[in-house]
Write a protein that holds these residues in place. Structure first.
Motif, mmCIF file in Angstrom:
data_model
loop_
_atom_site.group_PDB
_atom_site.id
_atom_site.type_symbol
_atom_site.label_atom_id
_atom_site.label_comp_id
_atom_site.label_asym_id
_atom_site.label_seq_id
_atom_site.Cartn_x
_atom_site.Cartn_y
_atom_site.Cartn_z
ATOM 1 N N THR A 51 0.821 -1.209 0.000
ATOM 2 C CA THR A 51 0.000 0.000 0.000
ATOM 3 C C THR A 51 0.855 1.259 0.000
ATOM 4 O O THR A 51 0.505 2.257 -0.649
ATOM 5 C CB THR A 51 -0.933 -0.008 1.222
ATOM 6 O OG1 THR A 51 -1.765 -1.174 1.165
ATOM 7 C CG2 THR A 51 -1.818 1.230 1.254
ATOM 8 N N ALA A 55 0.540 4.338 -2.621
ATOM 9 C CA ALA A 55 0.342 5.728 -2.207
ATOM 10 C C ALA A 55 1.404 6.637 -2.805
ATOM 11 O O ALA A 55 1.105 7.760 -3.263
ATOM 12 C CB ALA A 55 0.350 5.820 -0.682
ATOM 13 N N VAL A 173 -6.364 3.950 -1.258
ATOM 14 C CA VAL A 173 -5.489 5.093 -1.497
ATOM 15 C C VAL A 173 -6.288 6.127 -2.284
ATOM 16 O O VAL A 173 -6.794 5.840 -3.374
ATOM 17 C CB VAL A 173 -4.223 4.686 -2.268
ATOM 18 C CG1 VAL A 173 -3.376 5.923 -2.579
ATOM 19 C CG2 VAL A 173 -3.407 3.675 -1.467
ATOM 20 N N GLY A 177 -2.974 10.529 -2.620
ATOM 21 C CA GLY A 177 -2.016 9.634 -2.002
ATOM 22 C C GLY A 177 -2.280 9.347 -0.541
ATOM 23 O O GLY A 177 -1.574 8.546 0.082
ATOM 24 N N VAL A 179 -3.976 7.548 2.554
ATOM 25 C CA VAL A 179 -4.505 6.194 2.730
ATOM 26 C C VAL A 179 -5.639 6.224 3.744
ATOM 27 O O VAL A 179 -5.467 6.691 4.878
ATOM 28 C CB VAL A 179 -3.401 5.226 3.214
ATOM 29 C CG1 VAL A 179 -3.984 3.827 3.419
ATOM 30 C CG2 VAL A 179 -2.260 5.179 2.207
ATOM 31 N N THR A 210 -6.678 -1.156 -2.027
ATOM 32 C CA THR A 210 -5.451 -1.929 -1.811
ATOM 33 C C THR A 210 -5.641 -3.090 -0.848
ATOM 34 O O THR A 210 -4.784 -3.978 -0.778
ATOM 35 C CB THR A 210 -4.332 -1.020 -1.279
ATOM 36 O OG1 THR A 210 -4.804 -0.317 -0.113
ATOM 37 C CG2 THR A 210 -3.912 -0.015 -2.343
#
Length: 473
Positions: A51, A55, A173, A177, A179, A210
């Protein structure tokens, strides 16, 4: 250094040089769909490991205003994971993200990376004596992230619902960017907006999924699978109603196939055999399951089907007496896409109508298609238990080289089929999604108010418009 070269260098710095593809030969599998209908080009293909790398790539794309196209197993049929032809997009392939993060038998929940294939999740559940019920013909290749992004359906929706009903939580994401981690294995969480539902079915236009926490169920201990030969679709509805009355929610699957569809499978897919001596216009594949280890289920199935045979509702039937026989019946159903692709030029549809309207829809849509193209062969397969009928139009293979433009034919056929579905209270896409295939029809189906809301959500979540541009909206 050229601007594009600098961007690719930064992508390599994030995921490693060995996980960035740029040459036409290397990127080819990622820029064309498996049916060969959609083809684009990519600036590069990146395969992140986790992840954090996703990102970082999204932040880079946002900084450089580079379009980003997320892709799972590339098994879709509406062009939703294929970049356009400009060669300006980064294709984000999640194949390396294939960890089973956690399985909680007490919570009946499994948390997985988005790049896990559906089959891998099914096996992990089975090893824990649990069931993950989503089932698709492409389950060995399709990935969980793609299943969620398209709100996949499959053959068990009747009992367990589509992917939307199987997701407990998501990790996503966002377009800048950031999360969002919502991987909660909770069955009850009444704390405001259920954000996960915005990303389920959004086809990667609002965020990149993700990870996911998914529902598991007790493993079935008994099952029964049968195939019936039927004179028409009204008979299929009657048998289905009888099965539901007798067995309730134990009826897991009810799938219809036209004789033309079965014939295509037998002609083009190896190791398939006709399961019944009787040939009929329609066939109904049913499966019933129970968590109790009992012979009563098979007895009830046999009794119900015997009644349909005795009064002439069904012309013939076969009940699987072993796992191998059941698998052979299921192979016929799961091989339809392969068979149709080998049969000619395919124009597929993913409509759903109220269950009672299925016979009328198929009859009217078939007649409309044949009026447009007398050389068309119409086959049908679908999930009769939830109203989802795939009316597939197959044109002669020679049409590809005839010089006659395909696009006008496709538009005319689509308009006829989709208009009839809408007129009967149905939808233009039940489980495949919008992608780029029927994006042009979405506004007319949704109307200005709903389209305005969807466009507003897109602008809010992706103000730069970099996430899977040109798809859905």
């Amino acid at each position: 250094m050229a601007v594009n070269d600098d961007f690719v260098a930064r992508v390599r710095a994030v995921v490693g040089s060995g996980h960035v593809l740029t040459g036409p030969g290397d990127t080819e599998p990622y820029v064309a769909d498996w049916r060969g209908r959609y083809r684009g080009a990519a600036l590069c293909v990146a395969r992140p490991a986790d992840t954090a790398e996703v990102a970082a790539l999204v932040r880079l794309c946002a900084e450089r205003r580079v379009p980003l196209v997320p892709q799972g197993g590339n098994t879709g049929v509406c062009g939703g994971a294929i970049p356009d032809g400009s060669g300006s997009a980064l294709v984000l392939c999640l194949t390396r993200m294939n960890r089973i993060r956690n399985l909680d038998r007490h919570s009946d929940a499994i948390t997985v990376d988005a790049g896990c294939t559906l089959a891998e999740v099914q096996r992990a559940a089975e090893e824990a004596d649990r069931l993950f019920p989503m089932s698709l013909g492409s389950e060995g290749t399709c990935q969980i992230g793609g299943n969620i992004a398209t709100n996949a359906g499959g053959t068990a929706v009747l009992r367990y619902g589509p992917m939307r009903d199987l997701v407990l939580g998501l990790e996503v994401v966002l377009a800048d960017g950031t999360v969002w981690s919502g991987l909660r294995p909770l069955r009850k969480d009444n704390t405001g907006y259920a954000l996960k539902h915005l990303f389920i079915g959004a086809e990667g236009t609002l965020g990149i999924i993700t990870g996911a926490t998914l529902k598991l169920f007790p493993a079935p201990r008994s099952a029964g699978t049968a195939l019936l030969a039927l004179p028409d679709l009204d008979a299929a509805l009657e048998v289905f109603a009888r099965l539901r009355s007798a067995l309730g929610d134990r009826v897991t699957t009810a799938e219809i196939l036209s004789e033309s569809q079965l014939a295509a499978v037998l002609a083009h897919v190896p190791d398939t055999v006709r399961p019944l001596e009787t040939r009929a216009p329609w066939y109904l594949l049913v499966e019933v399951t129970d968590t109790l280890a009992t012979d009563a289920l098979a007895d009830m199935l046999e009794e119900t089907l015997a009644g349909a045979l005795e009064d002439g509702t069904a012309a013939d039937a076969v009940i699987a007496r072993s796992g191998a026989q059941a698998a052979a019946l299921w192979k016929l159903r799961h091989s339809v896409s392969e068979a149709n692709r080998k049969s000619g030029v395919v124009i597929g549809h993913d409509t759903a109508v109220p269950i009672s309207q299925i016979p009328g829809f198929v009859a009217r849509a078939t007649a409309a298609v044949e009026a447009i193209r007398p050389d068309a062969r119409v086959v049908a397969v679908g999930h009769i238990g939830d109203g989802n009928v795939h009316l597939v139009v197959i044109l002669p293979e020679a049409l590809r080289t005839s010089g006659e433009p395909l696009d006008p034919i496709i538009r005319a056929v689509n308009a006829a089929v989709l208009d009839i579905s809408i007129e009967l209270g149905g939808t233009i896409s039940a489980e495949h999604g919008i992608g780029q295939s029927i994006r042009g029809q979405l506004a007319a189906f949704k109307g200005p108010v709903e389209m305005g809301l969807m466009q507003g959500i897109k602008r809010l979540f992706d103000p730069l418009g970099i996430l899977n541009p040109g798809k859905v909206l």
